[in-house]
Design an enzyme around this catalytic site. Structure first.
Site, short mmCIF file in Angstrom:
data_model
loop_
_atom_site.label_atom_id
_atom_site.label_comp_id
_atom_site.label_asym_id
_atom_site.label_seq_id
_atom_site.Cartn_x
_atom_site.Cartn_y
_atom_site.Cartn_z
N ASN A 9 0.87 -1.19 0.00
CA ASN A 9 0.00 0.00 0.00
C ASN A 9 0.90 1.23 0.00
OD1 ASN A 9 -1.82 2.03 0.50
ND2 ASN A 9 -2.35 1.35 2.57
N TRP A 10 0.98 1.88 -1.15
CA TRP A 10 1.93 3.00 -1.29
C TRP A 10 1.41 4.29 -0.64
CZ3 TRP A 10 3.95 2.64 -7.08
CH2 TRP A 10 4.56 1.39 -7.27
N LYS A 11 0.14 4.32 -0.35
CA LYS A 11 -0.48 5.51 0.28
C LYS A 11 -0.17 6.79 -0.52
CE LYS A 11 -0.11 3.26 4.75
NZ LYS A 11 -0.04 3.40 6.20
N HIS A 98 -9.48 0.82 5.09
CA HIS A 98 -8.21 1.07 5.79
C HIS A 98 -8.48 2.03 6.95
CE1 HIS A 98 -4.14 2.34 6.64
NE2 HIS A 98 -3.72 1.27 5.98
N GLU A 100 -6.92 4.46 8.03
CA GLU A 100 -6.72 5.89 7.73
C GLU A 100 -7.94 6.48 7.04
OE1 GLU A 100 -2.98 5.34 5.71
OE2 GLU A 100 -2.06 4.77 7.63
N GLU A 170 -5.27 -5.31 10.60
CA GLU A 170 -4.25 -4.30 10.82
C GLU A 170 -4.51 -3.58 12.14
OE1 GLU A 170 -2.37 -2.97 6.91
OE2 GLU A 170 -4.17 -1.78 7.14
N GLY A 176 2.55 1.81 10.94
CA GLY A 176 3.52 2.91 10.82
C GLY A 176 4.22 3.28 12.11
N SER A 216 3.56 -2.52 10.46
CA SER A 216 5.02 -2.56 10.67
C SER A 216 5.62 -3.91 10.32
CB SER A 216 5.35 -2.14 12.11
OG SER A 216 4.93 -0.82 12.34
N GLY A 237 2.80 -1.35 4.36
CA GLY A 237 2.85 0.08 4.10
C GLY A 237 4.27 0.53 3.82
N GLY A 238 4.94 1.05 4.85
CA GLY A 238 6.27 1.65 4.69
C GLY A 238 7.25 0.79 3.92
C1 PEP Z 1 -0.77 -0.04 6.32
O1 PEP Z 1 -1.01 1.13 6.50
O2 PEP Z 1 -1.56 -0.74 5.64
C2 PEP Z 1 0.44 -0.61 6.89
C3 PEP Z 1 0.48 -1.88 7.14
O3 PEP Z 1 1.46 0.27 7.15
P1 PEP Z 1 2.92 -0.07 7.77
O4 PEP Z 1 3.40 -1.34 7.13
O5 PEP Z 1 3.76 1.11 7.41
O6 PEP Z 1 2.73 -0.22 9.24
#
Ligand code: PEP
Length: 253
Positions: A9-11, A98, A100, A170, A176, A216, A237-238
């Protein structure tokens, strides 16, 4: 058998040029290094979907997702993108619910249900996200909280519609933050989710649904997480913004 999936997920990240470089690197690494049967999904921002899609279409392991979809089909909804529009540029999966979007865009259970319906009606597979905030975990209400999220958006789908859904657990406190759920915490929640799904639909549907862990996840913890019986991969994510890290996570099965 359910699929093993790693979805990035590049956001709200990357310019167009950066996005094309990132996906080219990932595509090359997947082609050269990934042998097993794994579905790799990339979710760039809307304006890059078609170009990124062209760069992955020759790689049978790689698939394209959008980060959001409108619950509406068409009309006066400025700034929205419909499921039919996404489908028409080759999108196969769409992230729905999600944390967010629930938090910053006030997407409630009913809206998410409509988005699920719109995506499925247009031939796409939703990646439906759920997960509790820290205060719910601290109060030991995390199972109840996630169960309600599943029930309130998914339970109105038919069995056939639900067959298209991928679930991503999640925990919000892990997104994050660098604080990953332990493999035991992930496994017990995934098992609980599968149990809830078998009550809402049937045992076979629950057994065949891929349930991804997100929060994470990185090359150092992916193997331990993915080795759990009910963890079928990750929503990343990251670490999905770095081709080496993302590929190493894909290779962690
Ligand atoms: C996400 O937002 O879907 C996610 C898993 O982010 P991260 O891996 O950065 O915690």
């Amino acid at each position: 058998m359910r699929k093993k999936i790693v979805a990035g997920n590049w956001k709200l990240n990357k310019t167009y040029e950066e996005a094309l470089s990132l996906v080219s690197e990932i595509e090359n690494m997947v082609k050269d290094e990934v042998n097993g049967d794994v579905t790799v999904i990339v979710s760039p921002p809307f304006p890059y979907l078609q170009s990124v899609g062209k760069l992955v279409q020759g790689n049978s392991k790689m698939h394209l997702a959008a980060q959001n979809v409108s619950e509406h089909d068409s009309g006066a909804y400025t700034g929205e993108v419909s499921a039919a529009m996404l489908k028409s540029v080759g999108v196969e999966y769409v992230i729905i619910g999600h944390s967010e979007r629930r938090l910053y865009h006030h997407e409630d259970a009913q809206t998410l249900y409509k988005k699920l319906k719109a995506a499925i009606a247009n031939g796409m597979k939703p990646i439906f996200c759920c997960g509790e905030p820290l205060e719910e975990r601290d109060a030991e209400r995390h199972f109840e909280y996630v169960g309600k999220q599943l029930h309130d958006s998914l339970s109105y789908l038919s069995n056939e519609e639900f067959d298209q859904v991928v679930v991503a657990y999640e925990p919000i406190w892990a997104i994050g933050t660098g604080r990953t759920a332990s493999s035991q915490q992930a496994q017990e929640m995934h098992e609980y989710i599968r149990e809830q799904l078998s009550r809402m639909f049937d045992a076979a549907a629950a057994h065949n649904t891929s349930i991804l862990y997100g929060g994470s996840c990185n090359p150092g913890n992916a193997q331990e997480l993915f080795s759990q019986a009910d963890v079928d991969g990750g929503l990343i994510g990251g670490a999905s913004l770095k081709s080496r890290d993302f590929t190493d996570i894909i290779k962690s099965f």
